[in-house]
Design an enzyme around this catalytic site. Structure first.
Site, PDB file in Angstrom:
ATOM      1  CG  ASP A  10      47.198  31.439  35.521  1.00 51.03           C
ATOM      2  OD1 ASP A  10      47.343  31.564  34.463  1.00 51.03           O
ATOM      3  OD2 ASP A  10      48.093  30.551  35.690  1.00 51.03           O
ATOM      4  CG  ASP A  12      51.943  30.140  30.852  1.00 46.14           C
ATOM      5  OD1 ASP A  12      51.523  29.546  30.281  1.00 46.14           O
ATOM      6  OD2 ASP A  12      52.253  31.631  30.124  1.00 46.14           O
TER       7      ASP A  12
END
Ligand code: B16
Ligand code: MG
Length: 221
Positions: A10, A12
């Site tokens: 991922d 963020d």
């Protein structure tokens, strides 16, 4: 012995702390245009959720109804403020241990993918100088469903040519852990165990982590 063939990250909250910038920009919109405030705890429920879905959740939270054109304009305004913040990012903004862990992953022959719902993912990776570390980048421009739908990670496995059960997902969001699990992948939560209760394991960050540690923790019977 079963072993991981790909790590899917991922963006963020795992590679960079842009969750904080999303919060700042949404909070400014709520304060300046919608007439209410949003807390950091509420922001937790926006992590991994697409821009339009995030705005819908914020409006529901404040009991505000808007027409479609105003919603579009506000989503764009929030993004303009967010882009102002990410344009100031530099390689030093990469979270602790990430660069080293990506290097060790490559040396171990494990493929590297990005699985982000953000349409700003590529410019961020460029700004912090690690775009070339990824063998595949799945971002908000390539998917139709945000997390917790597994689409982003399934596309990552497909682009990397590996099967889902050979993948490990690294996620800081509850919705992202659910997406990884629904994709049939192992999940490593980055953050607090009290929040990421469904992850296979939870780490504070990627500092000092070895790919072999994950093979032991996640793939050995
Ligand atoms: P954008 P991730 C997600 O990225 C963020 O966690 C979420 O807060 C944001 O609304 C979403 O991207 C869309 O971002 O507005 O830049 O397209 O966690 O999946 O990397
Ligand atoms: Mg995240």
């Amino acid at each position: 012995m079963a072993e991981p063939k790909a790590f899917l990250f991922d963006l963020d909250g795992v590679i960079v702390d842009t969750a904080h910038f999303h919060y700042q920009a949404w909070r400014r919109l709520a304060n300046e245009k919608l007439g209410f405030d949003i807390s950091e705890a509420f922001n937790e429920s926006l992590k991994g959720v697409s821009r339009t879905e995030s705005l819908d959740r914020i409006l529901a939270h404040g009991n505000v109804t808007l027409d479609a054109a105003t919603k579009d304009a506000y989503a764009t305004l929030k993004n303009d403020w967010y882009v102002e913040l990410i344009n100031k990012m530099i390689p030093d903004d990469i979270l602790p241990g990430v660069t080293e862990f990506l290097e060790k992953t490559r040396s171990a022959g494990i493929k590297i993918g990005l699985g982000s719902v953000s349409k700003n993912a590529k410019p961020i990776l460029e700004r912090i100088g690690i775009l070339n570390a990824f063998d595949a980048i799945i971002d908000g421009t390539k998917i139709t469903k945000g997390k917790p739908d597994p689409e982003v990670f399934l596309k990552g496995a497909q682009e990397l040519g590996v099967s889902p059960e050979e993948c490990v997902v690294f996620e800081d969001a509850v919705a992202g852990i659910e997406a990884g699990q629904r994709a049939g992948m192992k999940t490593v939560g980055i953050g607090q165990p009290e929040i990421l209760t469904k992850a296979d394991i939870v780490l504070a960050n990627l500092n000092n982590l070895q790919p072999a540690d994950l093979q032991k923790a996640l793939f050995q019977p």
